[in-house]
Design a protein around this motif. Structure first.
Motif, PDB file in Angstrom:
ATOM      1  N   VAL A 130       0.839  -1.196   0.000  1.00  0.00           N
ATOM      2  CA  VAL A 130       0.000   0.000   0.000  1.00  0.00           C
ATOM      3  C   VAL A 130       0.874   1.246   0.000  1.00  0.00           C
ATOM      4  N   LYS A 131       0.703   2.083  -0.995  1.00  0.00           N
ATOM      5  CA  LYS A 131       1.555   3.267  -1.127  1.00  0.00           C
ATOM      6  C   LYS A 131       0.918   4.511  -0.528  1.00  0.00           C
ATOM      7  N   GLU A 132      -0.401   4.639  -0.669  1.00  0.00           N
ATOM      8  CA  GLU A 132      -1.062   5.829  -0.160  1.00  0.00           C
ATOM      9  C   GLU A 132      -1.487   5.604   1.293  1.00  0.00           C
ATOM     10  N   VAL A 133      -1.438   6.682   2.067  1.00  0.00           N
ATOM     11  CA  VAL A 133      -1.856   6.583   3.465  1.00  0.00           C
ATOM     12  C   VAL A 133      -3.351   6.321   3.518  1.00  0.00           C
ATOM     13  N   ASP A 134      -3.736   5.328   4.265  1.00  0.00           N
ATOM     14  CA  ASP A 134      -5.131   4.959   4.419  1.00  0.00           C
ATOM     15  C   ASP A 134      -5.380   4.857   5.915  1.00  0.00           C
ATOM     16  N   GLU A 135      -5.961   5.888   6.513  1.00  0.00           N
ATOM     17  CA  GLU A 135      -5.991   5.983   7.971  1.00  0.00           C
ATOM     18  C   GLU A 135      -7.338   6.454   8.484  1.00  0.00           C
ATOM     19  N   TYR A 136      -7.715   5.930   9.656  1.00  0.00           N
ATOM     20  CA  TYR A 136      -8.878   6.430  10.375  1.00  0.00           C
ATOM     21  C   TYR A 136      -8.398   7.056  11.680  1.00  0.00           C
ATOM     22  N   ASP A 137      -9.019   8.180  12.042  1.00  0.00           N
ATOM     23  CA  ASP A 137      -8.743   8.835  13.319  1.00  0.00           C
ATOM     24  C   ASP A 137     -10.076   8.962  14.045  1.00  0.00           C
ATOM     25  N   ILE A 138     -10.251   8.117  15.052  1.00  0.00           N
ATOM     26  CA  ILE A 138     -11.524   8.051  15.766  1.00  0.00           C
ATOM     27  C   ILE A 138     -11.321   8.544  17.191  1.00  0.00           C
ATOM     28  N   ARG A 139     -11.540   9.827  17.398  1.00  0.00           N
ATOM     29  CA  ARG A 139     -11.432  10.425  18.726  1.00  0.00           C
ATOM     30  C   ARG A 139     -10.119  10.059  19.421  1.00  0.00           C
ATOM     31  N   GLY A 140      -9.020  10.227  18.722  1.00  0.00           N
ATOM     32  CA  GLY A 140      -7.705   9.964  19.300  1.00  0.00           C
ATOM     33  C   GLY A 140      -7.158   8.586  19.018  1.00  0.00           C
ATOM     34  N   LEU A 141      -8.002   7.708  18.512  1.00  0.00           N
ATOM     35  CA  LEU A 141      -7.558   6.373  18.113  1.00  0.00           C
ATOM     36  C   LEU A 141      -7.244   6.386  16.623  1.00  0.00           C
ATOM     37  N   LYS A 142      -5.975   6.226  16.287  1.00  0.00           N
ATOM     38  CA  LYS A 142      -5.550   6.242  14.888  1.00  0.00           C
ATOM     39  C   LYS A 142      -5.132   4.843  14.459  1.00  0.00           C
ATOM     40  N   ILE A 143      -5.630   4.424  13.312  1.00  0.00           N
ATOM     41  CA  ILE A 143      -5.236   3.142  12.745  1.00  0.00           C
ATOM     42  C   ILE A 143      -4.901   3.355  11.277  1.00  0.00           C
ATOM     43  N   ASN A 144      -3.690   2.971  10.884  1.00  0.00           N
ATOM     44  CA  ASN A 144      -3.176   3.233   9.545  1.00  0.00           C
ATOM     45  C   ASN A 144      -2.926   1.921   8.815  1.00  0.00           C
ATOM     46  N   LYS A 145      -3.652   1.727   7.731  1.00  0.00           N
ATOM     47  CA  LYS A 145      -3.536   0.477   6.977  1.00  0.00           C
ATOM     48  C   LYS A 145      -2.242   0.405   6.181  1.00  0.00           C
ATOM     49  N   ALA A 146      -1.737   1.559   5.761  1.00  0.00           N
ATOM     50  CA  ALA A 146      -0.510   1.585   4.961  1.00  0.00           C
ATOM     51  C   ALA A 146       0.690   1.105   5.769  1.00  0.00           C
ATOM     52  N   THR A 147       0.758   1.532   7.013  1.00  0.00           N
ATOM     53  CA  THR A 147       1.889   1.150   7.867  1.00  0.00           C
ATOM     54  C   THR A 147       1.512   0.050   8.857  1.00  0.00           C
ATOM     55  N   HIS A 148       0.240  -0.337   8.832  1.00  0.00           N
ATOM     56  CA  HIS A 148      -0.284  -1.329   9.785  1.00  0.00           C
ATOM     57  C   HIS A 148       0.122  -0.950  11.203  1.00  0.00           C
ATOM     58  N   SER A 149      -0.143   0.313  11.538  1.00  0.00           N
ATOM     59  CA  SER A 149       0.177   0.821  12.870  1.00  0.00           C
ATOM     60  C   SER A 149      -1.083   1.346  13.536  1.00  0.00           C
ATOM     61  N   CYS A 150      -1.017   1.416  14.857  1.00  0.00           N
ATOM     62  CA  CYS A 150      -2.158   1.910  15.624  1.00  0.00           C
ATOM     63  C   CYS A 150      -1.623   2.719  16.798  1.00  0.00           C
ATOM     64  N   SER A 151      -2.308   3.789  17.141  1.00  0.00           N
ATOM     65  CA  SER A 151      -1.898   4.591  18.295  1.00  0.00           C
ATOM     66  C   SER A 151      -3.133   5.163  18.980  1.00  0.00           C
ATOM     67  N   LEU A 152      -3.002   5.436  20.270  1.00  0.00           N
ATOM     68  CA  LEU A 152      -4.078   6.018  21.055  1.00  0.00           C
ATOM     69  C   LEU A 152      -3.549   7.279  21.710  1.00  0.00           C
ATOM     70  N   PHE A 153      -4.050   8.431  21.237  1.00  0.00           N
ATOM     71  CA  PHE A 153      -3.565   9.736  21.688  1.00  0.00           C
ATOM     72  C   PHE A 153      -2.037   9.820  21.583  1.00  0.00           C
ATOM     73  N   GLY A 154      -1.520   9.333  20.457  1.00  0.00           N
ATOM     74  CA  GLY A 154      -0.094   9.435  20.175  1.00  0.00           C
ATOM     75  C   GLY A 154       0.754   8.310  20.733  1.00  0.00           C
ATOM     76  N   GLU A 155       0.176   7.483  21.588  1.00  0.00           N
ATOM     77  CA  GLU A 155       0.931   6.369  22.169  1.00  0.00           C
ATOM     78  C   GLU A 155       0.736   5.123  21.315  1.00  0.00           C
TER      79      GLU A 155
END
Length: 231
Positions: A130-155
């Motif tokens: 996946v080349k393009e950023v594909d991300e959801y930001d749900i009230r501080g919960l971020k999940i990124n499909k491109a990097t397969h990463s997840c964070s909660l309020f930056g953590e």
């Protein structure tokens, strides 16, 4: 390069049988009869999948699973002679991907190994393709499909491939209730079996990582008798 499997099983007849069946399929199998020796090997070797008997001498299978999940995300299949649901839930909530109760058909073990490795391969291929950023930001919960990463309020939140897939499925269907059956079939790619607690166990582990309150979760909510949703 042949895929490498860690097998931890103290019953010699079972370990020999599984090693024969897996080797016949082209897998390289490292077999140990106790958790301590297996743990030392995990630190030195790179594995594609682990098969762990729950009741092995030294470090038991549950503890070994926890140790693996501190650093690695390859699939883990638990083996046990027990049949209680609580043991299955325990294995799944600490990071196992699948669970088999003895006695079992070694051909079924091989089939499940292939399923887990295919799923893990698809997960990794998506992570690099996946080349393009594909991300959801749900009230501080971020999940990124491109990097397969997840964070909660930056953590950063460390998720297993299964946990990530569940959270992503719920995130891309925000506001929609997804049943346990649908989640299982989308994430695991298999037909849902009645009274399967696998999804519930992984949801519990996911909520724990997100520091969700048990009674009133902020993100992954249960719609009783229907399924789960993220609003």
């Amino acid at each position: 390069m042949n895929q490498k499997i860690l097998l931890v099983e103290d019953e010699e007849d079972i370990s020999n049988l599984l090693e024969i069946y897996l080797s016949d399929q082209g897998y390289v199998v490292d077999t140990y009869n106790n958790g301590q020796d297996a743990l030392e090997s995990i630190k030195k070797m790179e594995y594609d999948l682990a098969i762990l008997d729950v009741m092995v001498p030294g470090i038991n299978g549950f503890e070994l699973c926890k140790k693996i999940r501190e650093h690695y995300f390859y699939p883990i299949i638990m083996l046990t002679a027990k049949i209680e649901d609580i043991d299955k839930i325990t294995g799944l909530t600490i990071g196992a991907d699948d669970y088999m109760t003895k006695p079992f058909n070694p051909l079924e073990v091989v089939a499940r190994v292939k399923t887990q490795l295919r799923r893990y391969k698809r997960y990794n291929e998506k992570a690099v393709s996946v080349k393009e950023v594909d991300e959801y930001d749900i009230r501080g919960l971020k999940i990124n499909k491109a990097t397969h990463s997840c964070s909660l309020f930056g953590e950063p939140i460390e998720l297993t491939p299964i946990e990530f897939s569940i959270l992503w499925c719920l995130s891309e269907n925000q506001g929609k209730v997804i049943s346990s059956e649908e989640l299982f079939e989308k994430v695991w790619g298999e037909k849902f079996i009645e009274n399967n607690n696998t999804v519930m166990a992984h949801i519990a582990r996911l909520r724990e990582k997100l520091k969700e309150p048990v009674k009133k979760p902020k993100y992954v909510k249960t719609v009783w008798g229907v399924g789960y949703k993220i609003e």
